[in-house]
Design a protein around this motif. Structure first.
Motif, PDB file in Angstrom:
ATOM      1  N   SER A  28       0.854  -1.182   0.000  1.00  0.00           N
ATOM      2  CA  SER A  28       0.000   0.000   0.000  1.00  0.00           C
ATOM      3  C   SER A  28       0.892   1.235   0.000  1.00  0.00           C
ATOM      4  O   SER A  28       1.904   1.290   0.709  1.00  0.00           O
ATOM      5  CB  SER A  28      -0.910   0.024   1.233  1.00  0.00           C
ATOM      6  N   GLY A  29       0.535   2.191  -0.821  1.00  0.00           N
ATOM      7  CA  GLY A  29       1.319   3.410  -0.892  1.00  0.00           C
ATOM      8  C   GLY A  29       2.641   3.236  -1.598  1.00  0.00           C
ATOM      9  O   GLY A  29       3.632   3.890  -1.255  1.00  0.00           O
ATOM     10  N   VAL A  30       2.691   2.331  -2.605  1.00  0.00           N
ATOM     11  CA  VAL A  30       3.942   2.079  -3.323  1.00  0.00           C
ATOM     12  C   VAL A  30       3.780   2.457  -4.789  1.00  0.00           C
ATOM     13  O   VAL A  30       2.679   2.444  -5.343  1.00  0.00           O
ATOM     14  CB  VAL A  30       4.378   0.607  -3.205  1.00  0.00           C
ATOM     15  N   THR A  31       4.912   2.790  -5.419  1.00  0.00           N
ATOM     16  CA  THR A  31       4.966   3.107  -6.839  1.00  0.00           C
ATOM     17  C   THR A  31       6.052   2.261  -7.475  1.00  0.00           C
ATOM     18  O   THR A  31       7.198   2.283  -7.003  1.00  0.00           O
ATOM     19  CB  THR A  31       5.273   4.607  -7.058  1.00  0.00           C
ATOM     20  N   TRP A  32       5.683   1.510  -8.505  1.00  0.00           N
ATOM     21  CA  TRP A  32       6.632   0.601  -9.140  1.00  0.00           C
ATOM     22  C   TRP A  32       6.776   0.923 -10.621  1.00  0.00           C
ATOM     23  O   TRP A  32       5.789   1.180 -11.322  1.00  0.00           O
ATOM     24  CB  TRP A  32       6.169  -0.858  -9.021  1.00  0.00           C
ATOM     25  N   ASP A  33       8.022   0.872 -11.092  1.00  0.00           N
ATOM     26  CA  ASP A  33       8.295   0.891 -12.529  1.00  0.00           C
ATOM     27  C   ASP A  33       8.252  -0.549 -13.039  1.00  0.00           C
ATOM     28  O   ASP A  33       8.938  -1.415 -12.499  1.00  0.00           O
ATOM     29  CB  ASP A  33       9.676   1.479 -12.814  1.00  0.00           C
ATOM     30  N   LEU A  34       7.452  -0.783 -14.071  1.00  0.00           N
ATOM     31  CA  LEU A  34       7.327  -2.124 -14.651  1.00  0.00           C
ATOM     32  C   LEU A  34       8.019  -2.130 -16.011  1.00  0.00           C
ATOM     33  O   LEU A  34       7.513  -1.550 -16.981  1.00  0.00           O
ATOM     34  CB  LEU A  34       5.854  -2.509 -14.819  1.00  0.00           C
ATOM     35  N   MET A  35       9.179  -2.747 -16.076  1.00  0.00           N
ATOM     36  CA  MET A  35       9.935  -2.804 -17.337  1.00  0.00           C
ATOM     37  C   MET A  35      11.089  -3.774 -17.174  1.00  0.00           C
ATOM     38  O   MET A  35      11.424  -4.174 -16.051  1.00  0.00           O
ATOM     39  CB  MET A  35      10.458  -1.416 -17.713  1.00  0.00           C
ATOM     40  N   GLN A  36      11.650  -4.180 -18.286  1.00  0.00           N
ATOM     41  CA  GLN A  36      12.773  -5.097 -18.220  1.00  0.00           C
ATOM     42  C   GLN A  36      13.984  -4.383 -17.606  1.00  0.00           C
ATOM     43  O   GLN A  36      14.108  -3.159 -17.659  1.00  0.00           O
ATOM     44  CB  GLN A  36      13.119  -5.646 -19.597  1.00  0.00           C
ATOM     45  N   GLN A  37      14.889  -5.175 -17.030  1.00  0.00           N
ATOM     46  CA  GLN A  37      16.041  -4.594 -16.356  1.00  0.00           C
ATOM     47  C   GLN A  37      17.095  -4.094 -17.336  1.00  0.00           C
ATOM     48  O   GLN A  37      17.747  -3.082 -17.096  1.00  0.00           O
ATOM     49  CB  GLN A  37      16.661  -5.631 -15.417  1.00  0.00           C
ATOM     50  N   GLN A  38      17.281  -4.813 -18.436  1.00  0.00           N
ATOM     51  CA  GLN A  38      18.319  -4.471 -19.403  1.00  0.00           C
ATOM     52  C   GLN A  38      17.916  -3.234 -20.205  1.00  0.00           C
ATOM     53  O   GLN A  38      16.902  -3.243 -20.892  1.00  0.00           O
ATOM     54  CB  GLN A  38      18.563  -5.642 -20.357  1.00  0.00           C
ATOM     55  N   PRO A  39      18.682  -2.138 -20.119  1.00  0.00           N
ATOM     56  CA  PRO A  39      18.327  -0.951 -20.911  1.00  0.00           C
ATOM     57  C   PRO A  39      18.500  -1.210 -22.410  1.00  0.00           C
ATOM     58  O   PRO A  39      19.473  -1.842 -22.828  1.00  0.00           O
ATOM     59  CB  PRO A  39      19.318   0.120 -20.432  1.00  0.00           C
ATOM     60  N   VAL A  40      17.549  -0.753 -23.197  1.00  0.00           N
ATOM     61  CA  VAL A  40      17.627  -0.856 -24.653  1.00  0.00           C
ATOM     62  C   VAL A  40      17.158   0.460 -25.251  1.00  0.00           C
ATOM     63  O   VAL A  40      16.587   1.305 -24.561  1.00  0.00           O
ATOM     64  CB  VAL A  40      16.772  -2.018 -25.211  1.00  0.00           C
ATOM     65  N   THR A  41      17.403   0.634 -26.535  1.00  0.00           N
ATOM     66  CA  THR A  41      16.951   1.834 -27.241  1.00  0.00           C
ATOM     67  C   THR A  41      15.726   1.512 -28.087  1.00  0.00           C
ATOM     68  O   THR A  41      15.398   0.346 -28.321  1.00  0.00           O
ATOM     69  CB  THR A  41      18.059   2.380 -28.154  1.00  0.00           C
ATOM     70  N   LEU A  42      15.079   2.558 -28.573  1.00  0.00           N
ATOM     71  CA  LEU A  42      13.930   2.366 -29.453  1.00  0.00           C
ATOM     72  C   LEU A  42      14.352   1.622 -30.714  1.00  0.00           C
ATOM     73  O   LEU A  42      13.628   0.747 -31.206  1.00  0.00           O
ATOM     74  CB  LEU A  42      13.312   3.717 -29.802  1.00  0.00           C
ATOM     75  N   GLY A  43      15.528   1.937 -31.232  1.00  0.00           N
ATOM     76  CA  GLY A  43      16.017   1.236 -32.418  1.00  0.00           C
ATOM     77  C   GLY A  43      16.182  -0.246 -32.173  1.00  0.00           C
ATOM     78  O   GLY A  43      15.882  -1.070 -33.046  1.00  0.00           O
ATOM     79  N   GLU A  44      16.649  -0.620 -30.965  1.00  0.00           N
ATOM     80  CA  GLU A  44      16.816  -2.038 -30.635  1.00  0.00           C
ATOM     81  C   GLU A  44      15.466  -2.726 -30.468  1.00  0.00           C
ATOM     82  O   GLU A  44      15.326  -3.912 -30.798  1.00  0.00           O
ATOM     83  CB  GLU A  44      17.655  -2.167 -29.368  1.00  0.00           C
ATOM     84  N   VAL A  45      14.465  -1.985 -29.974  1.00  0.00           N
ATOM     85  CA  VAL A  45      13.116  -2.560 -29.870  1.00  0.00           C
ATOM     86  C   VAL A  45      12.578  -2.859 -31.267  1.00  0.00           C
ATOM     87  O   VAL A  45      12.019  -3.935 -31.521  1.00  0.00           O
ATOM     88  CB  VAL A  45      12.169  -1.595 -29.119  1.00  0.00           C
ATOM     89  N   VAL A  46      12.747  -1.905 -32.191  1.00  0.00           N
ATOM     90  CA  VAL A  46      12.303  -2.129 -33.576  1.00  0.00           C
ATOM     91  C   VAL A  46      13.054  -3.315 -34.177  1.00  0.00           C
ATOM     92  O   VAL A  46      12.472  -4.146 -34.895  1.00  0.00           O
ATOM     93  CB  VAL A  46      12.505  -0.865 -34.421  1.00  0.00           C
ATOM     94  N   SER A  47      14.352  -3.440 -33.881  1.00  0.00           N
ATOM     95  CA  SER A  47      15.150  -4.556 -34.406  1.00  0.00           C
ATOM     96  C   SER A  47      14.624  -5.893 -33.896  1.00  0.00           C
ATOM     97  O   SER A  47      14.622  -6.891 -34.630  1.00  0.00           O
ATOM     98  CB  SER A  47      16.615  -4.382 -34.012  1.00  0.00           C
ATOM     99  N   SER A  48      14.183  -5.931 -32.632  1.00  0.00           N
ATOM    100  CA  SER A  48      13.600  -7.169 -32.093  1.00  0.00           C
ATOM    101  C   SER A  48      12.350  -7.558 -32.869  1.00  0.00           C
ATOM    102  O   SER A  48      12.141  -8.738 -33.186  1.00  0.00           O
ATOM    103  CB  SER A  48      13.268  -6.987 -30.605  1.00  0.00           C
ATOM    104  N   PHE A  49      11.537  -6.569 -33.194  1.00  0.00           N
ATOM    105  CA  PHE A  49      10.345  -6.851 -33.986  1.00  0.00           C
ATOM    106  C   PHE A  49      10.720  -7.237 -35.424  1.00  0.00           C
ATOM    107  O   PHE A  49      10.035  -8.060 -36.043  1.00  0.00           O
ATOM    108  CB  PHE A  49       9.396  -5.645 -33.989  1.00  0.00           C
ATOM    109  N   ARG A  50      11.794  -6.670 -35.944  1.00  0.00           N
ATOM    110  CA  ARG A  50      12.227  -7.068 -37.287  1.00  0.00           C
ATOM    111  C   ARG A  50      12.589  -8.548 -37.317  1.00  0.00           C
ATOM    112  O   ARG A  50      12.292  -9.253 -38.286  1.00  0.00           O
ATOM    113  CB  ARG A  50      13.436  -6.224 -37.717  1.00  0.00           C
ATOM    114  N   ARG A  51      13.239  -9.013 -36.262  1.00  0.00           N
ATOM    115  CA  ARG A  51      13.565 -10.437 -36.212  1.00  0.00           C
ATOM    116  C   ARG A  51      12.296 -11.277 -36.178  1.00  0.00           C
ATOM    117  O   ARG A  51      12.223 -12.341 -36.802  1.00  0.00           O
ATOM    118  CB  ARG A  51      14.447 -10.724 -34.993  1.00  0.00           C
TER     119      ARG A  51
END
Length: 439
Positions: free
Chosen positions: A211-234
């Protein structure tokens, strides 16, 4: 896991809200799903309720909560940018204020799970992010049991807005401008988001540790938008394709056009707010979330994505082309009607006279058909009336073809083939009609 809790999902027709509704129901939770409007395919139970949420007062919200004996409320409501029917302040702040009043008036301990955005307040430069942050602050000061979830770029089986745009760039030989491609862009799989909400819903509402907490929900490994698009390209099998990197001036033109058509009801992720938020990047620290729940987020490294199916590829390839189709049809109908009525009226009327059309009908037919053509173009331009305009355009085209076959059949062998070209125009309108749905 205690699945006896009753959960109210607000904004249950959206990308996150719809997935949560199905996931939580599969886990055995009783879910009341509420949205302003559901697509016909989204309604699966009697507890999928269409309500004008943003117009509801705190008392009406309190009745909704009390009538269904709600234990957990999940607020997924959000809009990217102000436009007709969309007001960021009304959604992210004013509604939250009424919702908090309704929760307090209920007299029971209710956990609110509120979806917000990652990042720091110092980087809030749009009405979208500023009002999201105001909503967070109001919730934190309310004294109720709450958890604020800040997901990164959500990757889900469905696609809408930014997630659809990423797929479009991955499925076509296009690359984002270099500055945008380099922005940090930490994703999160929708399954991990749903597992988090289920974990929270099963906890005792009076458990102070959640109660009363705020969480960031995301993967731990930092990536760029270009790398996200590359994952979808694969996933799409387009990794080896040569790509054309869009120059910045084309992006700026696209943003201005997207802002313009937003006033016609079209909600493009390329609007000014979307680009500003993209340049800000998507980053956060998921360690508190992982530590509390034990959930290890999947990494978007190409293996977390399933191979794209043919329907995935068709959607991604058509996503940007759909905008071109609609725009071309608007221009086709409005410009052709305008030219016939104001610029080449004598030529248009003379064409009918030269084919032995009754002289007394030449003027009214020329005027009425020109006005009808322009009306069809205007109807297609507005999102709310686009479907009606497309159907009317198809019927009008068929009417022109039939009337010409009866009254002036020699028009079919005209050198420029004006009537012959009507057939492909009808097909294009059928394609626009078939791809009109956005959810």
């Amino acid at each position: 896991m205690d699945s006896s809790r009753k959960i109210l999902i607000l904004g249950a027709s959206g990308l996150i809200g719809r997935f949560l509704t199905g996931d939580l129901r599969q886990r055995g939770f009783g879910v009341v799903a509420v949205a302003r409007k559901f697509a016909a395919s989204q309604v699966s139970q009697a507890l999928d309720l269409e309500m004008p949420l943003l117009a509801m007062e705190a008392s009406a919200l309190a009745r909704l909560i009390g009538e269904h004996a709600i234990d957990v409320i999940v607020n997924c409501l959000g809009v990217l940018q102000d436009a007709p029917g969309n007001d960021a302040r009304a959604v992210h702040r004013d509604f939250v204020e009424r919702l908090l009043s309704a929760i307090k008036a209920n007299g029971r301990v209710i956990r609110l799970i509120h979806f917000s955005i990652p990042g720091s307040a110092k980087d809030d430069h749009t009405a979208f992010s500023a009002t999201k942050r105001e909503g967070e602050q109001m919730i934190a000061a309310s004294g109720i049991c709450y958890v604020i979830l800040r997901p990164g770029f959500v990757v889900a089986p469905a696609a809408f807005g930014g997630s659809a745009m990423v797929r479009a760039f991955a499925a076509l030989p296009l690359a984002l401008p270099a500055a945008e491609s380099a922005k940090p862009f930490q994703p999160v799989m929708i399954e991990d988001v749903a597992a988090t909400v289920a974990w929270l819903a099963s906890r005792d509402v009076e458990d102070g540790s959640v109660s009363g907490v705020t969480w960031d929900l995301m993967q731990q490994q930092p990536v760029t938008l270009g790398e996200v698009v590359s994952s979808f390209r694969r996933a799409f099998g387009t990794s080896d394709w040569p790509c054309i990197r869009l120059p910045g001036f084309l992006r700026d033109i696209g943003v201005k056009l997207a802002d313009l058509v937003s006033w016609l009801g079209w909600k493009s992720p390329m609007r000014r707010t979307g680009i500003v938020e993209l340049r800000r990047g998507v980053t956060g620290d998921p360690s508190a979330w992982i530590r509390a729940t034990g959930i290890v987020p999947a990494e978007l490294d190409g293996t977390a994505l399933r191979a794209a199916t043919i329907q995935d590829k068709w959607f991604a390839r058509l996503y940007l082309i759909k905008a071109l189709i609609v725009a071309s049809l608007v221009v086709f109908w409005t410009v052709s009607g305008f030219i016939a009525l104001f610029i080449s009226y004598d030529a248009a009327a003379g064409l009918l006279r030269s084919h032995a059309f009754p002289s007394m009908l030449v003027a009214p037919i020329t005027v009425l058909t020109s006005l009808m053509d322009m009306t069809i173009g205007v109807l297609i331009a507005f999102r709310r009336t686009c479907g009606f305009g497309l159907i009317w355009g198809i019927l009008a085209s068929l009417g022109y073809m039939i009337a010409a076959a009866i009254l002036t059949p020699d028009l079919w062998i005209e050198p420029l083939g004006a009537l012959v070209k009507t057939g492909p125009a009808i097909v294009l309108m059928l394609v626009a009609l078939a791809t009109l749905d956005s959810r």
